[in-house]
Design a protein around this motif. Structure first.
Motif, PDB file in Angstrom:
ATOM      1  N   GLY A 289       0.824  -1.201   0.000  1.00  0.00           N
ATOM      2  CA  GLY A 289       0.000   0.000   0.000  1.00  0.00           C
ATOM      3  C   GLY A 289       0.857   1.248   0.000  1.00  0.00           C
ATOM      4  N   HIS A 290       0.761   2.043  -1.064  1.00  0.00           N
ATOM      5  CA  HIS A 290       1.597   3.232  -1.157  1.00  0.00           C
ATOM      6  C   HIS A 290       1.016   4.224  -2.151  1.00  0.00           C
ATOM      7  CE1 HIS A 290       2.908   0.781  -4.552  1.00  0.00           C
ATOM      8  NE2 HIS A 290       3.470   1.845  -5.087  1.00  0.00           N
ATOM      9  N   LEU A 291       1.470   5.458  -2.048  1.00  0.00           N
ATOM     10  CA  LEU A 291       1.167   6.500  -3.021  1.00  0.00           C
ATOM     11  C   LEU A 291       2.397   6.711  -3.885  1.00  0.00           C
ATOM     12  CD1 LEU A 291      -0.438   8.973  -4.159  1.00  0.00           C
ATOM     13  CD2 LEU A 291       0.678  10.328  -2.352  1.00  0.00           C
ATOM     14  N   GLN A 292       2.212   6.671  -5.191  1.00  0.00           N
ATOM     15  CA  GLN A 292       3.289   7.012  -6.117  1.00  0.00           C
ATOM     16  C   GLN A 292       2.995   8.403  -6.660  1.00  0.00           C
ATOM     17  OE1 GLN A 292       3.826   4.293  -9.381  1.00  0.00           O
ATOM     18  NE2 GLN A 292       5.576   5.387 -10.224  1.00  0.00           N
ATOM     19  N   LEU A 293       3.847   9.350  -6.308  1.00  0.00           N
ATOM     20  CA  LEU A 293       3.676  10.735  -6.741  1.00  0.00           C
ATOM     21  C   LEU A 293       4.772  11.102  -7.729  1.00  0.00           C
ATOM     22  CD1 LEU A 293       2.142  13.484  -6.225  1.00  0.00           C
ATOM     23  CD2 LEU A 293       4.015  14.017  -4.653  1.00  0.00           C
ATOM     24  N   ALA A 294       4.387  11.760  -8.801  1.00  0.00           N
ATOM     25  CA  ALA A 294       5.361  12.214  -9.790  1.00  0.00           C
ATOM     26  C   ALA A 294       5.030  13.643 -10.203  1.00  0.00           C
ATOM     27  CB  ALA A 294       5.359  11.301 -11.014  1.00  0.00           C
ATOM     28  N   VAL A 295       6.060  14.408 -10.519  1.00  0.00           N
ATOM     29  CA  VAL A 295       5.909  15.769 -11.022  1.00  0.00           C
ATOM     30  C   VAL A 295       6.422  15.786 -12.453  1.00  0.00           C
ATOM     31  CG1 VAL A 295       6.434  18.203 -10.655  1.00  0.00           C
ATOM     32  CG2 VAL A 295       6.286  16.663  -8.700  1.00  0.00           C
ATOM     33  N   VAL A 296       5.608  16.304 -13.368  1.00  0.00           N
ATOM     34  CA  VAL A 296       5.890  16.233 -14.801  1.00  0.00           C
ATOM     35  C   VAL A 296       5.893  17.639 -15.385  1.00  0.00           C
ATOM     36  CG1 VAL A 296       4.982  15.431 -17.032  1.00  0.00           C
ATOM     37  CG2 VAL A 296       4.876  13.936 -15.017  1.00  0.00           C
ATOM     38  N   LYS A 297       6.837  17.886 -16.303  1.00  0.00           N
ATOM     39  CA  LYS A 297       6.848  19.133 -17.087  1.00  0.00           C
ATOM     40  C   LYS A 297       6.551  18.764 -18.533  1.00  0.00           C
ATOM     41  CE  LYS A 297       7.814  23.367 -18.444  1.00  0.00           C
ATOM     42  NZ  LYS A 297       7.315  23.172 -19.836  1.00  0.00           N
ATOM     43  N   SER A 298       5.450  19.283 -19.061  1.00  0.00           N
ATOM     44  CA  SER A 298       5.063  18.903 -20.416  1.00  0.00           C
ATOM     45  C   SER A 298       4.376  20.067 -21.118  1.00  0.00           C
ATOM     46  CB  SER A 298       4.113  17.700 -20.378  1.00  0.00           C
ATOM     47  OG  SER A 298       3.698  17.335 -21.678  1.00  0.00           O
ATOM     48  N   ASP A 299       4.694  20.233 -22.420  1.00  0.00           N
ATOM     49  CA  ASP A 299       4.054  21.272 -23.230  1.00  0.00           C
ATOM     50  C   ASP A 299       2.670  20.851 -23.694  1.00  0.00           C
ATOM     51  OD1 ASP A 299       6.311  22.868 -22.977  1.00  0.00           O
ATOM     52  OD2 ASP A 299       7.251  22.015 -24.760  1.00  0.00           O
ATOM     53  N   THR A 300       2.391  19.554 -23.606  1.00  0.00           N
ATOM     54  CA  THR A 300       1.070  19.042 -23.955  1.00  0.00           C
ATOM     55  C   THR A 300       0.501  18.299 -22.755  1.00  0.00           C
ATOM     56  OG1 THR A 300       2.023  16.998 -24.860  1.00  0.00           O
ATOM     57  CG2 THR A 300       1.651  18.828 -26.393  1.00  0.00           C
ATOM     58  N   VAL A 301      -0.806  18.145 -22.725  1.00  0.00           N
ATOM     59  CA  VAL A 301      -1.447  17.469 -21.595  1.00  0.00           C
ATOM     60  C   VAL A 301      -1.098  15.984 -21.631  1.00  0.00           C
ATOM     61  CG1 VAL A 301      -3.638  16.874 -20.499  1.00  0.00           C
ATOM     62  CG2 VAL A 301      -3.336  19.129 -21.560  1.00  0.00           C
TER      63      VAL A 301
ATOM     64  N   ILE B  53      10.223  15.528 -13.412  1.00  0.00           N
ATOM     65  CA  ILE B  53      11.074  16.460 -12.676  1.00  0.00           C
ATOM     66  C   ILE B  53      11.609  15.737 -11.438  1.00  0.00           C
ATOM     67  CG2 ILE B  53      11.127  18.603 -11.333  1.00  0.00           C
ATOM     68  CD1 ILE B  53       8.969  19.709 -13.136  1.00  0.00           C
ATOM     69  N   SER B  54      12.916  15.808 -11.226  1.00  0.00           N
ATOM     70  CA  SER B  54      13.502  15.250 -10.013  1.00  0.00           C
ATOM     71  C   SER B  54      13.155  16.178  -8.849  1.00  0.00           C
ATOM     72  CB  SER B  54      15.015  15.130 -10.174  1.00  0.00           C
ATOM     73  OG  SER B  54      15.604  14.625  -9.007  1.00  0.00           O
ATOM     74  N   PHE B  55      12.474  15.642  -7.813  1.00  0.00           N
ATOM     75  CA  PHE B  55      11.907  16.534  -6.797  1.00  0.00           C
ATOM     76  C   PHE B  55      12.044  16.012  -5.370  1.00  0.00           C
ATOM     77  CE2 PHE B  55       8.715  13.426  -7.534  1.00  0.00           C
ATOM     78  CZ  PHE B  55       7.757  13.468  -6.520  1.00  0.00           C
ATOM     79  N   PHE B  56      12.941  15.061  -5.118  1.00  0.00           N
ATOM     80  CA  PHE B  56      13.132  14.606  -3.744  1.00  0.00           C
ATOM     81  C   PHE B  56      13.512  15.754  -2.803  1.00  0.00           C
ATOM     82  CE2 PHE B  56      15.609  13.113  -0.169  1.00  0.00           C
ATOM     83  CZ  PHE B  56      14.833  12.089   0.336  1.00  0.00           C
ATOM     84  N   PRO B  57      14.442  16.658  -3.183  1.00  0.00           N
ATOM     85  CA  PRO B  57      14.794  17.752  -2.255  1.00  0.00           C
ATOM     86  C   PRO B  57      13.594  18.619  -1.862  1.00  0.00           C
ATOM     87  CG  PRO B  57      16.452  17.555  -3.960  1.00  0.00           C
ATOM     88  CD  PRO B  57      15.308  16.680  -4.381  1.00  0.00           C
ATOM     89  N   GLN B  58      12.693  18.853  -2.810  1.00  0.00           N
ATOM     90  CA  GLN B  58      11.520  19.664  -2.493  1.00  0.00           C
ATOM     91  C   GLN B  58      10.599  18.955  -1.506  1.00  0.00           C
ATOM     92  OE1 GLN B  58      12.838  19.371  -5.557  1.00  0.00           O
ATOM     93  NE2 GLN B  58      12.645  21.265  -6.725  1.00  0.00           N
TER      94      GLN B  58
END
Length: 460
Positions: free
Chosen positions: A257-269, A280-285
């Motif tokens: 049981g877990h949440l997988q969270l990702a942050v994406v940068k994209s010019d299209t949906v 986007i690499s975002f562990f520090p944030q």
């Protein structure tokens, strides 16, 4: 004649300076963080500071900051480095990208390295605008030690699929105690709009959902919430969300049981099928949002039981295969030679062990050779005398291992496939605040060494 002179000057400038990029415009921004693609030899300027990428050595990057030179590894599960008022981490580089077959996941990397820069005097994500993506109302605690961290080299996963060599897509937060119940709610990271909700046919059990949000302040920044429980999804397509508003609770995969969270940068949906492209690499944030700081703190132990490679649902997916991190207080002492930044591990049923060889990850692009004939696992502890023992052996293969604690030899075992055995207990003195376990390996690379558990306690 004057024209010829001007042309020569232009050519000479191009030859000597053409490879230098003096850029103040990032490739993209997220919050107060600016991400720059840079080739070796190129320079960028940020807040009147000159940053130059000098060299790549596997996952390490040599960077000149004004007159200072530092080595920084690709930030998979580590914190940024601060020099004066500059905060820096390397989000990705071409050597880490080359380890895997899922290159689209690393799509934001277009040069040798992707460097993230920010002002050390301000937060990377303003706390007035962003919030940690899991609610604390039910007592959630984040260990930070899940093997499912940003770009974690997966090699073959627990299913041992031979054709798959990937990197983890985002961050997987351990929420096993919230599986299928209304607890530890996933919340909107910032003000955002629900782009789509996928809640049918994702998994065989028919219980998973996935939600995509788009940032309200930075269009083109998207948040993927994967492994939600479809019966508890609180949002619908087109809905406007306020920072901290409930998104749903988790289900996870077939085991954990877990949440997988990702942050994406994209010019299209992004659509569901390519939702993890351009991560986007975002562990520090996330570290900053959770701990309210972005710099290292030191965790220390007086006793503990450390399990290696264990089934992820039993151990919060803490495989304990990762390189040492100060904030975790434990880990493997690895160098630039190990691009994966971790050791190999195997699983059988509920049990697991790390697998150590002179030559690691043979037959994959992560192949590397340990320059030493041993591996060391280090644990932060107060100085004193400790009682310690370890369970060694491999679940599948014959193994040979010679093990010592703080330089005190424990045993040498040659074991059959599947045979795991505890060493005798030793009392050792620690004077450098690091309890060190050294495991010698077969120099000929013919036999592996395995480590399944370490148990230790301060005696006095």
């Amino acid at each position: 004649m004057k024209s010829i002179t001007l042309i020569l000057i232009f050519i000479l400038n191009f030859v000597f300076f053409g490879k230098t990029q003096n850029s103040v415009t990032p490739d993209f921004k997220w919050g107060n963080s600016s991400y720059f693609n840079v080739n070796v030899g190129e320079s960028i300027t940020f807040n009147n500071t000159k940053i130059k990428l000098l060299k790549l050595e596997n996952h390490f990057n040599q960077i000149q900051i004004n007159l200072d030179t530092i080595w920084v590894k690709v930030c998979k599960r580590s914190v940024p480095t601060s020099i004066n008022s500059l905060r820096i981490f390397v989000a990705d580089n071409k050597n880490v990208k080359a380890l895997t077959t899922d290159h689209s996941v690393h799509g934001l990397l277009t040069k040798d390295a992707l460097i993230c820069l920010s002002d050390a005097n301000e937060l990377m994500l303003d706390s007035d605008d962003y919030i940690f993506p899991v609610s604390f109302n039910d007592g959630f605690l984040w260990s930070t030690e899940e093997d499912s961290h940003m770009f974690s080299y997966q090699g073959q996963d627990e299913k041992k699929t031979e054709s798959y060599n990937g990197s983890y897509k985002g961050i997987g937060f351990d929420l096993h105690d919230a599986r299928g119940v209304e607890k530890h709610w996933a919340v909107a990271l910032e003000n955002s709009t629900v782009v789509w909700v996928e809640d049918k046919g994702i998994d065989e059990a028919g219980k998973e959902a996935c939600v995509l949000l788009e940032s309200a302040t930075q269009p083109g920044i998207y948040y993927v919430y994967q492994h939600l429980y479809n019966k508890n999804v609180e949002v619908k397509k087109g809905q406007k969300l306020i920072r901290g508003e409930l998104v749903g609770t988790v289900w996870g995969d077939e085991i954990w049981g877990h949440l997988q969270l990702a942050v994406v940068k994209s010019d299209t949906v992004p659509i569901f099928q390519n939702r993890f492209d351009n991560l986007i690499s975002f562990f520090p944030q996330m570290y900053e949002l959770y701990f309210k700081q972005s710099y290292n703190f030191s965790k220390s132990f007086t006793k503990g039981r450390i399990c290696f490679g264990k089934l992820r649902s039993l151990n919060g997916n803490e495989k304990n295969a990762h390189a040492f991190e100060e904030f975790a207080g434990k880990g493997w002492k690895l160098g630039r030679w190990n691009t994966a930044n971790k050791v190999d591990w195997v699983l059988k049923g509920f049990e697991g062990n790390v697998r150590l060889k002179k030559k690691m990850f043979s037959g994959t692009k992560a192949f590397c050779v340990n320059p030493e004939n041993w591996y060391e696992y280090e644990i932060n502890v107060p100085n004193g005398v400790y009682r310690i023992r370890a369970k060694v052996g491999d679940l599948f293969l014959p193994s040979w291992q010679k093990i010592s604690f703080e330089g005190v030899n424990a045993v040498t075992y040659s074991l059959k496939p599947g045979e795991l055995k505890w060493t005798t207990e030793r009392a050792v003195k620690v004077t450098d605040r690091r309890l060190t376990v050294r495991i010698y390996v077969d120099e000929t690379n013919n036999t592996i060494a395995g480590l399944s558990e370490i148990v230790f306690q301060k005696a006095f």
